[in-house]
Design a protein around this motif. Structure first.
Motif, PDB file in Angstrom:
ATOM      1  N   ASP A 369       0.813  -1.214   0.000  1.00  0.00           N
ATOM      2  CA  ASP A 369       0.000   0.000   0.000  1.00  0.00           C
ATOM      3  C   ASP A 369       0.848   1.267   0.000  1.00  0.00           C
ATOM      4  O   ASP A 369       0.329   2.358  -0.236  1.00  0.00           O
ATOM      5  CB  ASP A 369      -0.933   0.015   1.217  1.00  0.00           C
ATOM      6  CG  ASP A 369      -2.081  -0.969   1.065  1.00  0.00           C
ATOM      7  OD1 ASP A 369      -2.400  -1.323  -0.083  1.00  0.00           O
ATOM      8  OD2 ASP A 369      -2.643  -1.377   2.093  1.00  0.00           O
ATOM      9  N   VAL A 391      -0.912  -1.095 -16.829  1.00  0.00           N
ATOM     10  CA  VAL A 391      -1.743  -1.101 -15.624  1.00  0.00           C
ATOM     11  C   VAL A 391      -1.890  -2.523 -15.095  1.00  0.00           C
ATOM     12  O   VAL A 391      -1.733  -2.779 -13.892  1.00  0.00           O
ATOM     13  CB  VAL A 391      -3.129  -0.481 -15.923  1.00  0.00           C
ATOM     14  CG1 VAL A 391      -4.081  -0.723 -14.757  1.00  0.00           C
ATOM     15  CG2 VAL A 391      -2.993   1.012 -16.198  1.00  0.00           C
ATOM     16  N   GLN A 392      -2.181  -3.456 -15.975  1.00  0.00           N
ATOM     17  CA  GLN A 392      -2.346  -4.848 -15.558  1.00  0.00           C
ATOM     18  C   GLN A 392      -1.030  -5.403 -15.022  1.00  0.00           C
ATOM     19  O   GLN A 392      -1.008  -6.171 -14.044  1.00  0.00           O
ATOM     20  CB  GLN A 392      -2.831  -5.694 -16.744  1.00  0.00           C
ATOM     21  CG  GLN A 392      -4.144  -5.245 -17.376  1.00  0.00           C
ATOM     22  CD  GLN A 392      -5.347  -5.409 -16.454  1.00  0.00           C
ATOM     23  OE1 GLN A 392      -5.234  -5.849 -15.321  1.00  0.00           O
ATOM     24  NE2 GLN A 392      -6.517  -5.017 -16.943  1.00  0.00           N
ATOM     25  N   ARG A 395      -0.518  -4.024 -11.515  1.00  0.00           N
ATOM     26  CA  ARG A 395      -1.457  -4.666 -10.589  1.00  0.00           C
ATOM     27  C   ARG A 395      -1.032  -6.093 -10.277  1.00  0.00           C
ATOM     28  O   ARG A 395      -1.249  -6.592  -9.159  1.00  0.00           O
ATOM     29  CB  ARG A 395      -2.872  -4.652 -11.182  1.00  0.00           C
ATOM     30  CG  ARG A 395      -3.533  -3.271 -11.178  1.00  0.00           C
ATOM     31  CD  ARG A 395      -4.933  -3.310 -11.749  1.00  0.00           C
ATOM     32  NE  ARG A 395      -5.755  -4.263 -11.052  1.00  0.00           N
ATOM     33  CZ  ARG A 395      -6.401  -5.277 -11.631  1.00  0.00           C
ATOM     34  NH1 ARG A 395      -6.323  -5.446 -12.928  1.00  0.00           N
ATOM     35  NH2 ARG A 395      -7.120  -6.103 -10.917  1.00  0.00           N
ATOM     36  N   GLY A 398       0.987  -6.279  -7.406  1.00  0.00           N
ATOM     37  CA  GLY A 398       0.337  -5.877  -6.167  1.00  0.00           C
ATOM     38  C   GLY A 398       0.485  -4.412  -5.853  1.00  0.00           C
ATOM     39  O   GLY A 398       0.009  -3.926  -4.824  1.00  0.00           O
ATOM     40  N   ARG A 400       0.079  -0.178  -6.648  1.00  0.00           N
ATOM     41  CA  ARG A 400      -1.016   0.691  -7.069  1.00  0.00           C
ATOM     42  C   ARG A 400      -0.629   1.434  -8.351  1.00  0.00           C
ATOM     43  O   ARG A 400       0.297   2.248  -8.326  1.00  0.00           O
ATOM     44  CB  ARG A 400      -1.354   1.725  -5.982  1.00  0.00           C
ATOM     45  CG  ARG A 400      -1.922   1.134  -4.706  1.00  0.00           C
ATOM     46  CD  ARG A 400      -2.248   2.236  -3.714  1.00  0.00           C
ATOM     47  NE  ARG A 400      -2.777   1.701  -2.474  1.00  0.00           N
ATOM     48  CZ  ARG A 400      -4.062   1.435  -2.250  1.00  0.00           C
ATOM     49  NH1 ARG A 400      -4.930   1.665  -3.216  1.00  0.00           N
ATOM     50  NH2 ARG A 400      -4.465   0.954  -1.096  1.00  0.00           N
ATOM     51  N   PRO A 401      -1.309   1.208  -9.464  1.00  0.00           N
ATOM     52  CA  PRO A 401      -1.009   1.984 -10.668  1.00  0.00           C
ATOM     53  C   PRO A 401      -1.664   3.358 -10.617  1.00  0.00           C
ATOM     54  O   PRO A 401      -2.789   3.515 -10.135  1.00  0.00           O
ATOM     55  CB  PRO A 401      -1.609   1.123 -11.785  1.00  0.00           C
ATOM     56  CG  PRO A 401      -2.730   0.387 -11.129  1.00  0.00           C
ATOM     57  CD  PRO A 401      -2.333   0.175  -9.691  1.00  0.00           C
ATOM     58  N   LEU A 457      -7.949   0.998 -12.849  1.00  0.00           N
ATOM     59  CA  LEU A 457      -6.965   1.378 -11.839  1.00  0.00           C
ATOM     60  C   LEU A 457      -7.323   0.876 -10.454  1.00  0.00           C
ATOM     61  O   LEU A 457      -6.458   0.536  -9.647  1.00  0.00           O
ATOM     62  CB  LEU A 457      -6.792   2.901 -11.809  1.00  0.00           C
ATOM     63  CG  LEU A 457      -6.140   3.546 -13.036  1.00  0.00           C
ATOM     64  CD1 LEU A 457      -6.254   5.050 -12.950  1.00  0.00           C
ATOM     65  CD2 LEU A 457      -4.679   3.130 -13.159  1.00  0.00           C
ATOM     66  N   HIS A 458      -8.603   0.858 -10.167  1.00  0.00           N
ATOM     67  CA  HIS A 458      -9.049   0.550  -8.806  1.00  0.00           C
ATOM     68  C   HIS A 458      -9.608  -0.855  -8.675  1.00  0.00           C
ATOM     69  O   HIS A 458     -10.187  -1.197  -7.629  1.00  0.00           O
ATOM     70  CB  HIS A 458     -10.092   1.565  -8.359  1.00  0.00           C
ATOM     71  CG  HIS A 458      -9.553   2.971  -8.252  1.00  0.00           C
ATOM     72  ND1 HIS A 458      -8.752   3.361  -7.209  1.00  0.00           N
ATOM     73  CD2 HIS A 458      -9.655   4.037  -9.079  1.00  0.00           C
ATOM     74  CE1 HIS A 458      -8.406   4.642  -7.388  1.00  0.00           C
ATOM     75  NE2 HIS A 458      -8.941   5.071  -8.521  1.00  0.00           N
ATOM     76  N   GLU A 460      -9.557  -4.837  -8.006  1.00  0.00           N
ATOM     77  CA  GLU A 460      -8.860  -5.577  -6.927  1.00  0.00           C
ATOM     78  C   GLU A 460      -7.486  -6.016  -7.418  1.00  0.00           C
ATOM     79  O   GLU A 460      -7.342  -6.565  -8.509  1.00  0.00           O
ATOM     80  CB  GLU A 460      -9.680  -6.789  -6.504  1.00  0.00           C
ATOM     81  CG  GLU A 460      -9.073  -7.537  -5.322  1.00  0.00           C
ATOM     82  CD  GLU A 460      -9.931  -8.707  -4.882  1.00  0.00           C
ATOM     83  OE1 GLU A 460      -9.438  -9.535  -4.102  1.00  0.00           O
ATOM     84  OE2 GLU A 460     -11.095  -8.778  -5.324  1.00  0.00           O
ATOM     85  N   ARG A 461      -6.486  -5.743  -6.612  1.00  0.00           N
ATOM     86  CA  ARG A 461      -5.143  -6.071  -7.016  1.00  0.00           C
ATOM     87  C   ARG A 461      -4.857  -7.552  -6.806  1.00  0.00           C
ATOM     88  O   ARG A 461      -5.440  -8.217  -5.980  1.00  0.00           O
ATOM     89  CB  ARG A 461      -4.128  -5.254  -6.198  1.00  0.00           C
ATOM     90  CG  ARG A 461      -4.092  -3.798  -6.583  1.00  0.00           C
ATOM     91  CD  ARG A 461      -3.186  -3.009  -5.673  1.00  0.00           C
ATOM     92  NE  ARG A 461      -3.790  -2.834  -4.356  1.00  0.00           N
ATOM     93  CZ  ARG A 461      -3.129  -2.417  -3.297  1.00  0.00           C
ATOM     94  NH1 ARG A 461      -1.853  -2.165  -3.374  1.00  0.00           N
ATOM     95  NH2 ARG A 461      -3.739  -2.255  -2.140  1.00  0.00           N
TER      96      ARG A 461
END
Length: 462
Positions: A369, A391-392, A395, A398, A400-401, A457-458, A460-461
């Motif tokens: 985090d 982005v993928q 993620r 783990g 945050r992009p 972007l948001h 679930e990672r």
């Protein structure tokens, strides 16, 4: 020390130097579709005020993006409560967009102190200033600067006004046509700017100090929720999308002693959150960074460090990550930019260096985090499918992009390409350089696409 009562703006001078010229620095409002305070401070303006005070001037600061006075809701001075690390929302007032941006289907606002409170405070300054310095952080925020300059011209028509910062330096022709001020293009410590300033205010030009440009008048903020650390100015790299070299052509670094003294002074005033403002934090770390990090780790100071300006991933060795963690680094921001490692617009980064840097951060004990990764979005001619892949990819680690929306900046190597790719006259009107309109994305800003990217972007990672 608590904030002063409204509308007081105090003057500050070196002991025994109270009779020098009075210079008022102003950081104007933000006028935009959105704004969020990520440890924002006008570093260039604070450097100017520090060097002027050292040269014998009395200085004062009105930062329209800071609470400034005691919170009195009935006077319209209520400020949104900051987050746990000092960042947060600004108060805002919705206003009509400038005519060139009227096509946008988004609300446009003035962010910061209420305009009527600012006008009342400026009118109450006693004694009046002998000079006014107004800065600009983004080129397309110039309407706030022009507004405040007009106010100052009405209040003190015979007082020299100076406009500096990004807009004045990179959009000089536009600023010369619209601003009721002398333009200061480039840093004040540049010899020609320094001598011209003193000549225009009718004072003999004093000698400059060696630290000019690297020391900030942070004490002008009373009861600050956070502070900044500036160990260097400029950048040794020349990334295609960046205008750092146009704004500050040299790369200068401070000393560990000066940086530690600044941190200690702010800490003694109650500050616990510090944001590094360096464009190249991890370059030549022996010069000042290592002694500072080691000193902080060995000290009794309980503070948090943040890197809103992305760190260069290729420098994140095991030793670097361990030192950053031991010193109190809390918010980590990395400049990945793209996972197309063979076609990058910034400093070369290999896949192996990215993977090693990511692994070293986690091995040093940083929580997932804590780590955010910037990915460039909206470059001229960019395949947005590659952005989605990046982005993928982030993620999957783990992390945050974060999309770093491309701003076409005059003076950057990519600006000419941006002008050719954009349907807007980027060079003629700085308002079109606003990254909120997606100036180089075919079709421009689109609410459905914006919502889709937000979901990506948001999600679930992994």
């Amino acid at each position: 020390m608590g904030r002063p009562a409204f509308p007081h703006i105090p003057w500050s001078a070196r002991p025994g130097r109270e009779h020098g010229p009075r210079v008022l620095g102003i950081n104007p409002w933000i006028t935009d579709f959105a704004a969020f305070n990520v440890w924002s401070r006008p570093a260039g303006l604070l450097a100017c005020l520090d060097m002027l005070r050292a040269a014998g001037a009395s200085v004062a600061l009105l930062d329209c993006l800071d609470p400034t006075w005691q919170a009195v809701p009935e006077q319209g001075l209520k400020w949104p409560r900051p987050g746990k690390y000092g960042t947060g929302h600004y108060p805002k007032e919705e206003i009509g967009p400038p005519a060139p941006l009227a096509f946008m289907d988004r609300r446009f606002s003035r962010y910061g102190l209420p305009r009527d409170r600012v006008l009342e405070a400026l009118a109450a300054i006693d004694p009046a200033p002998d000079a006014v310095l107004v800065t600009t952080i983004m080129t397309y925020w110039y309407p706030g600067a022009l507004d405040i300059l007009d106010v100052c011209a009405e209040l003190w028509p015979d007082v020299p006004r100076f406009l500096g910062g990004t807009y004045a330096t990179l959009c000089g022709d536009h600023a010369a046509r619209h601003a009721r001020a002398h333009l200061q293009q480039g840093p004040l410590e540049r010899p020609d700017n320094w001598s011209r300033f003193w000549e225009l205010i009718n004072f003999n030009t004093p000698q400059q100090l060696d630290k000019n440009g690297l020391s900030l008048a942070l004490d002008l903020y009373t009861d600050p929720a956070y502070s900044i650390v500036l160990g260097s100015r400029g950048c040794p790299f020349s990334c295609e999308y960046c205008a750092s070299n146009a704004l500050y052509p040299r790369f200068r670094q401070s000393t560990a002693e000066a940086v530690m003294a600044s941190i200690q002074s702010e800490y003694d005033r109650g500050v616990r959150d510090f944001a590094f403002y360096d464009d190249a934090l991890l370059v030549n770390p022996d010069r000042w960074l290592w002694p500072v990090l080691d000193g902080l780790a060995a000290s009794a100071m309980d503070l948090r460090l943040h890197t809103p300006n992305a760190m260069h991933i290729r420098h994140l060795t095991v030793d670097v990550c361990e030192r950053l963690k031991a010193a109190g680094l809390t918010t980590v921001r990395l400049g990945l930019e793209t996972t197309d490692f063979d076609h990058r617009h910034d400093v070369k980064l290999t896949r192996e260096q990215w993977e090693a840097g990511a692994r070293n951060l986690l091995d040093a004990g940083f929580d997932l985090d804590d780590i955010g990764v910037y990915i460039l979005f909206g470059l001229p001619g960019q395949d947005l499918g590659n952005v989605e892949e990046a982005v993928q990819h982030v993620r999957a680690y783990g992390f945050r992009p974060h999309l770093a929306h491309y701003t076409p900046i005059p003076g950057s190597p990519m600006f000419e390409t941006a002008c050719a790719a954009s349907p807007y006259p980027l060079e003629e009107e700085p308002l079109f350089q606003n990254n909120s309109i997606w100036p180089c994305v075919p079709g421009g800003f689109n609410w459905d696409e914006a919502k889709r990217w937000k979901r990506l972007l948001h999600a679930e990672r992994g």
